[in-house]
Design a protein around this motif. Structure first.
Motif, PDB file in Angstrom:
ATOM      1  N   LYS A 193       0.812  -1.225   0.000  1.00  0.00           N
ATOM      2  CA  LYS A 193       0.000   0.000   0.000  1.00  0.00           C
ATOM      3  C   LYS A 193       0.838   1.264   0.000  1.00  0.00           C
ATOM      4  O   LYS A 193       0.330   2.344  -0.300  1.00  0.00           O
ATOM      5  N   SER A 194       2.119   1.167   0.329  1.00  0.00           N
ATOM      6  CA  SER A 194       2.958   2.367   0.344  1.00  0.00           C
ATOM      7  C   SER A 194       3.184   2.921  -1.061  1.00  0.00           C
ATOM      8  O   SER A 194       3.724   4.017  -1.211  1.00  0.00           O
ATOM      9  N   PHE A 211       7.914  -1.287   4.173  1.00  0.00           N
ATOM     10  CA  PHE A 211       8.099   0.147   4.277  1.00  0.00           C
ATOM     11  C   PHE A 211       6.823   0.726   4.880  1.00  0.00           C
ATOM     12  O   PHE A 211       5.714   0.266   4.584  1.00  0.00           O
ATOM     13  N   VAL A 212       6.964   1.746   5.710  1.00  0.00           N
ATOM     14  CA  VAL A 212       5.814   2.481   6.237  1.00  0.00           C
ATOM     15  C   VAL A 212       6.036   3.956   5.923  1.00  0.00           C
ATOM     16  O   VAL A 212       7.015   4.554   6.379  1.00  0.00           O
ATOM     17  N   THR A 213       5.147   4.518   5.115  1.00  0.00           N
ATOM     18  CA  THR A 213       5.228   5.933   4.767  1.00  0.00           C
ATOM     19  C   THR A 213       4.202   6.711   5.585  1.00  0.00           C
ATOM     20  O   THR A 213       3.020   6.361   5.614  1.00  0.00           O
ATOM     21  N   LEU A 324       5.976   2.056  -6.750  1.00  0.00           N
ATOM     22  CA  LEU A 324       5.999   0.860  -7.583  1.00  0.00           C
ATOM     23  C   LEU A 324       4.803  -0.008  -7.215  1.00  0.00           C
ATOM     24  O   LEU A 324       4.809  -0.683  -6.177  1.00  0.00           O
ATOM     25  N   PRO A 325       3.744   0.015  -8.042  1.00  0.00           N
ATOM     26  CA  PRO A 325       2.532  -0.735  -7.719  1.00  0.00           C
ATOM     27  C   PRO A 325       2.813  -2.212  -7.445  1.00  0.00           C
ATOM     28  O   PRO A 325       3.642  -2.840  -8.109  1.00  0.00           O
ATOM     29  N   ASP A 326       2.132  -2.714  -6.429  1.00  0.00           N
ATOM     30  CA  ASP A 326       2.225  -4.110  -6.001  1.00  0.00           C
ATOM     31  C   ASP A 326       3.589  -4.449  -5.401  1.00  0.00           C
ATOM     32  O   ASP A 326       3.893  -5.622  -5.168  1.00  0.00           O
ATOM     33  N   GLN A 327       4.409  -3.404  -5.145  1.00  0.00           N
ATOM     34  CA  GLN A 327       5.697  -3.625  -4.486  1.00  0.00           C
ATOM     35  C   GLN A 327       5.823  -2.728  -3.245  1.00  0.00           C
ATOM     36  O   GLN A 327       5.613  -3.166  -2.127  1.00  0.00           O
ATOM     37  N   PHE A 328       6.129  -1.445  -3.474  1.00  0.00           N
ATOM     38  CA  PHE A 328       6.284  -0.512  -2.355  1.00  0.00           C
ATOM     39  C   PHE A 328       6.386   0.903  -2.913  1.00  0.00           C
ATOM     40  O   PHE A 328       6.504   1.118  -4.125  1.00  0.00           O
ATOM     41  N   GLY A 329       6.367   1.862  -2.016  1.00  0.00           N
ATOM     42  CA  GLY A 329       6.563   3.255  -2.393  1.00  0.00           C
ATOM     43  C   GLY A 329       7.369   3.976  -1.334  1.00  0.00           C
ATOM     44  O   GLY A 329       7.428   3.552  -0.177  1.00  0.00           O
TER      45      GLY A 329
END
Length: 358
Positions: A193-194, A211-213, A324-329
């Motif tokens: 979801k990040s 990751f937590v944004t 990056l959809p379905d990975q992280f942000g």
């Protein structure tokens, strides 16, 4: 002071202006209300508000007379005649079509000309872009509260918590420790979801390796702060660490470039070019930054298409990201006070990639 500044820069063919946007009312009067009218002219000014707010407004507003609003169709023409006005500008960016029609009906009997060509809005944006010392101090105070909330919360984030629990912890800390309000709905997104730049925190469980944004801010005396930090839970992959470094380097380039006299688009390019060269240009869709003040998003925009040249006194964000959809942000955001020879970073919270092991 701010209202007199507006009156000084009104175009000569505009005798008066009417301001109803609550954010602009707060800026010019220091008073927050959802129902108010500023009538400002070279021959006098008045603030009109209804019985719910009149006592508080009379105690707070000192830039002009304060009068209880009972019959808008009578009071507005009355003061326009008192101030010897014939042309009246309204906020084209804010007034609705139906509102404009109402002004037309209100002004027609006395022959007042309604000006809605956007020049009033341009004058207001020009003033609000450059912060006075008092505004800067309010924003700094708001940012200090937000940073304390961040430093508090990272001591407790751990696997098994939900995004919503982290968001509530940030909000509660800020409100308990001096914030008048939160700047906007706090964003906490984790794991896959990040990759959502403005994702909504919910019951998703934060897991080891996520990751937590966190994107959040506080309000002090009507002025907002805005910051974003991305942290990791336990450990990250080499790819995650590499992408984090790219975003951090992009932000550093934007910060290094931001200075009075530099086009805002150049600041955006400084960050965007690094992300582009890394091969992730497709994953950075939003602008590098925006102004912050009475509103959380205001001028100037720090984007590829911005035509604004930065001035001393601007406060902008620097917040590049890669999603990056379905990975992280990842997003990292600081606030910058633009100065003649560079900028002052108003955000001191660490940007080192934190691996939380609570």
């Amino acid at each position: 002071m701010f209202l007199q500044n507006l009156i000084r820069i009104l175009p000569k063919d505009i005798d008066a202006c009417i301001i109803t946007n609550p954010a602009n009312i707060r800026y010019f009067t220091g008073f927050s209300t959802e129902n108010g009218y500023i009538i400002a002219s070279r021959n006098g000014s008045v603030f009109l508000t209804d019985s719910r707010y009149i006592e508080a407004a009379q105690a707070k507003v000192d830039c002009c007379d304060v009068v209880e609003l009972k019959n808008i169709r009578e009071l507005v023409p009355k003061y326009l005649k008192k101030f010897n006005c014939s042309s009246v500008a309204v906020e084209a960016d804010f007034v609705t079509v139906s509102g404009l029609r109402e002004y037309g009906k209100m002004f027609k009997p006395d022959g007042f000309k309604t000006v809605f060509d956007g020049r009033l809005d341009k004058c207001i944006r020009f003033l609000r872009c450059t912060k006075a010392e008092e505004e800067v101090e309010n924003i700094k105070a708001a940012q200090a509260i937000a940073e304390k909330a961040f430093n508090h919360v990272i001591k407790y984030i751990k696997p098994g918590m939900t995004e919503k629990e982290v968001a509530l912890a940030l909000d509660f800390y800020m409100l308990k420790n001096g914030a008048d309000a939160i700047s906007f709905d706090t964003i906490v997104v984790s794991g896959k979801k990040s990759s959502l730049p403005h994702g909504v925190p919910d019951g998703k469980i934060i897991e080891f390796g996520d990751f937590v944004t966190m994107d959040f801010g506080a309000v002090v005396n009507g002025y907002h702060s805005d910051m974003t930090r991305t942290v990791a839970i336990g450990e990250v992959s080499s790819m995650m660490a590499d992408v984090y470094s790219i975003v951090l380097n992009a932000q550093a380039a934007a910060i290094k470039t931001a200075c009075a006299g530099v086009p805002a688009s150049t600041v955006d390019f400084a960050a965007r070019s690094i992300i582009d060269k890394s091969g992730y240009g497709h994953a950075f869709g939003h602008s590098t930054g925006h102004g912050v003040g009475i509103e959380i998003h205001e001028e100037p925009q720090v984007s590829p298409k911005s035509g604004y040249t930065l001035q001393a006194g601007n406060i902008i964000t620097a917040e590049p990201g890669i999603y990056l959809p379905d990975q992280f942000g990842i997003r990292i955001e600081d606030m910058l006070l633009i100065t003649e020879d560079g900028n002052e970073n108003l955000t001191s919270a660490t940007k080192e990639l934190l691996l939380l092991n609570n």
